[in-house]
Design a protein around this motif. Structure first.
Motif: not given
Length: 107
Positions: A2, A4-5, A8, A42, A48-49
């Motif tokens: 995952s 983080n901001d 990303r 996306r 995140s999706t």
């Protein structure tokens, strides 16, 4: 895996730079990858999706497209080879397709 901001954001910038360096349109990239336009958006946004497998496939596709077009790809700061080893523990990564730069109508 995952992001983080900040990760990303950096990944999104690196994708945008490599897309431009490859001189590909989002339409061409989506067609090569077999992605619907929204799925590509996306994934380009590293949202995140987005599917992590799609993110890695896009990374590899854009990197190879830049090389195939004669350029030097922007170095990935988050999606590194070390990160790929970790991602492989969680996901079944797919091989990225290659863009056909010899197709008629290409500049």
């Amino acid at each position: 895996m995952s992001l983080n901001d900040a990760e990303r954001h950096r990944t999104c910038e690196e994708f945008a730079q490599n897309l431009a360096l490859a001189r590909l349109t989002p339409h061409e990239a989506a067609a090569d990858l077999g992605f619907a336009p929204e799925r590509l958006r996306r994934t380009l946004d590293a949202a995140s999706t987005s599917d992590p497998v799609d993110v890695w496939q896009l990374r590899d596709y854009l990197r190879q497209a830049v090389v195939d077009s004669g350029g030097t790809p922007v170095r990935h700061t988050v999606l590194t080879e070390r990160s790929r080893l970790k991602a492989r523990m969680w996901f079944s990564l797919r091989r990225a397709p290659r863009h056909d730069f010899t197709a008629p109508g290409r500049p």
